[in-house]
Design a protein around this motif. Structure first.
Motif, PDB file in Angstrom:
ATOM      1  N   ILE A 131       0.342  -1.190  -0.240  1.00  0.00           N
ATOM      2  CA  ILE A 131       0.016   0.180  -0.084  1.00  0.00           C
ATOM      3  C   ILE A 131       0.966   1.453   0.338  1.00  0.00           C
ATOM      4  N   ASP A 132       0.453   1.903  -1.169  1.00  0.00           N
ATOM      5  CA  ASP A 132       1.908   2.929  -1.522  1.00  0.00           C
ATOM      6  C   ASP A 132       0.817   4.231  -0.554  1.00  0.00           C
ATOM      7  N   PHE A 133      -0.195   4.195  -0.698  1.00  0.00           N
ATOM      8  CA  PHE A 133      -1.184   6.254  -0.607  1.00  0.00           C
ATOM      9  C   PHE A 133      -2.542   5.095   0.067  1.00  0.00           C
ATOM     10  N   LEU A 134      -2.442   6.082   0.958  1.00  0.00           N
ATOM     11  CA  LEU A 134      -4.543   5.969   1.612  1.00  0.00           C
ATOM     12  C   LEU A 134      -4.561   7.202   2.571  1.00  0.00           C
ATOM     13  N   ARG A 135      -6.203   7.057   1.727  1.00  0.00           N
ATOM     14  CA  ARG A 135      -6.141   8.743   2.460  1.00  0.00           C
ATOM     15  C   ARG A 135      -8.070   8.237   3.426  1.00  0.00           C
ATOM     16  N   VAL A 136      -8.415   8.352   4.274  1.00  0.00           N
ATOM     17  CA  VAL A 136      -9.048   8.047   5.093  1.00  0.00           C
ATOM     18  C   VAL A 136     -10.272   9.301   5.463  1.00  0.00           C
ATOM     19  N   ARG A 137     -11.711   9.294   5.988  1.00  0.00           N
ATOM     20  CA  ARG A 137     -12.027  10.248   6.310  1.00  0.00           C
ATOM     21  C   ARG A 137     -13.713   9.647   7.395  1.00  0.00           C
TER      22      ARG A 137
END
Length: 427
Positions: A66-72
């Motif tokens: 996993i090279d990028f992750l964005r969670v709201r």
């Protein structure tokens, strides 16, 4: 190999049954029986099929991450996000009164960043992990009883996520997966220039409508430096986007080393990066959890669903052996672990994030007008393809939607019957 796999390969190559039979030096009737399921494929026949069609893939060593992750998270409670989701100590984080993406505050520990706007509860909290941030969180995982990404993502599906009896709306807005092609003695790495040429020659079937590339040299530190080749499939604004590039050249520029020394140090040649946003990101995580498969397998399957690469051999079109040495030519999903399907809560979350705002708007207008005219028009409306895709988003398996081949014939038949009944009994 199954009969349906052989039929798919034959159709992708544009071959008739007799043409495939001629290549395999067998009778056409045997191809027909295999594809219809009346005959199984022997080990000897499978070996011959793979050799003739260039299906002996998966030779090159690869590694997925996993090279990028964005969670709201729709909450302003930063401390609980840090402690309950990341399993970290709030005291480790540094606070700054500036942020990004319209957020006004940043809490960070190394490259693990959390953004917040205390004046807007609707924006919630944004967890933002770059590639380096993902590696740092994995170190936290190791110290946390060998916690894994699977456990992390499963925790996002918990109804009482914070243990406070309050439902917190959670939305995965983006995830990037990198598939690194490693440099191993005795293995020949794939040449991305070959894929570029095949695109130009029409030897690649793709679901993408846009293809671009970048390369050349840059004048840095008093000398010309090779930037390496990058290939782009799709649009950066689309929910699915590919970026394939020569990782060895990128690392050489970054660390101001020769390409040869960089290859010896990092042992990486190419990187195949897939970027998933919004619905696709949501579906990828659901598919990852429900299938139990590894990241590298899922990345390969997504790439296979979007790109089919050929080469010409003896004036005949076959699958590109060097490409499938890296990507593999999948025969369908091979479940190694039977994962549990996420609960109905995932569907409700999708409705909240992607559909409910439009429905609420319609409801408010209808109430304000004091009539039922809008709802009646909805009942009479004809669904277009994009609307059917929305229905599939709720009713079709995540795998089918993620790979772009989702459909639900039972649902279509049901809707058709419902509309027919309404017309029959209308008065």
């Amino acid at each position: 190999m199954r009969g349906i796999d052989l039929k798919r390969y034959r159709n992708e190559l544009g071959l008739k049954q007799n043409e495939l039979a001629e290549r395999l030096e067998i009778e056409r009737s045997l191809i027909s029986k295999i594809e219809s399921g009346k005959r199984t494929i022997s080990k000897t026949m499978e070996k011959k099929i793979k050799t003739v069609l260039h299906l002996n893939g998966g030779v090159n060593s690869v590694e997925a991450k996993i090279d990028f992750l964005r969670v709201r998270f729709k909450t302003l409670d930063v401390q609980t996000v840090i402690e309950k989701i990341l399993h970290m100590d709030m005291n480790w984080f540094t606070h700054e009164n500036r942020g990004f993406y319209h957020y006004t505050e940043t809490f960070y520990y190394g490259s693990i960043r959390i953004f917040r706007n205390p004046e807007d509860s609707n924006m919630g909290i944004m967890l933002d992990l770059s590639g380096e941030g993902c590696r740092q969180l994995e170190q936290i995982f190791e110290e946390d009883n060998d916690r894994s990404w699977t456990e992390f993502f499963w925790s996002l599906y918990e109804d009482d996520l914070f243990g406070q009896g309050v439902v917190i709306d959670t939305k995965i807005t983006r995830i990037d997966i990198a598939l690194d092609e490693l440099i191993v003695d005795g293995e020949v790495n794939f040449d991305l220039y070959d894929l570029k040429e095949k695109m130009e020659q029409g030897l690649v079937d793709t679901t993408f409508k846009n293809f671009d590339f970048n390369g050349g040299f840059a004048y840095e530190g008093g000398k010309m430096v090779n930037k390496g080749l990058s290939l782009y499939f799709g649009s950066r604004q689309s929910p699915l986007y590919f970026n394939f590039y020569q990782k060895d050249y990128e690392l050489a520029r970054k660390e101001k080393m020769s390409v040869e020394d960089t290859r010896l140090k990092h042992e990486i040649k190419n990187r195949y990066e897939i970027r998933l946003a919004d619905e696709k990101a949501f579906l990828f995580i659901e598919y990852f959890l429900s299938s139990g498969e590894s990241l590298d397998w899922l990345v390969k399957e997504i790439i296979n669903a979007s790109l089919t690469v050929y080469e010409i051999e003896n004036d005949l079109k076959v699958f590109c052996q060097s490409w499938y040495n890296v990507i593999d030519k999948m025969e369908g999903l091979k479940l190694s672990v039977k994962g549990e399907k996420p609960s109905i809560e995932k569907t409700l979350r999708w409705l909240t994030n992607y559909l409910a705002p439009s429905l609420k708007m319609i409801k408010l207008i209808d109430n304000y007008m004091g009539t039922n005219e809008l709802m009646e028009r909805i009942d009479l409306a004809e669904l277009k393809e994009k609307h059917e895709e929305m229905i599939d988003m709720v009713c079709v398996d995540a795998k089918d939607l993620l790979l772009g081949n989702g459909s639900n014939s039972d649902l279509r038949e049901y809707m058709s019957q419902e509309f027919d009944l309404e017309e029959e009994y209308a008065f």
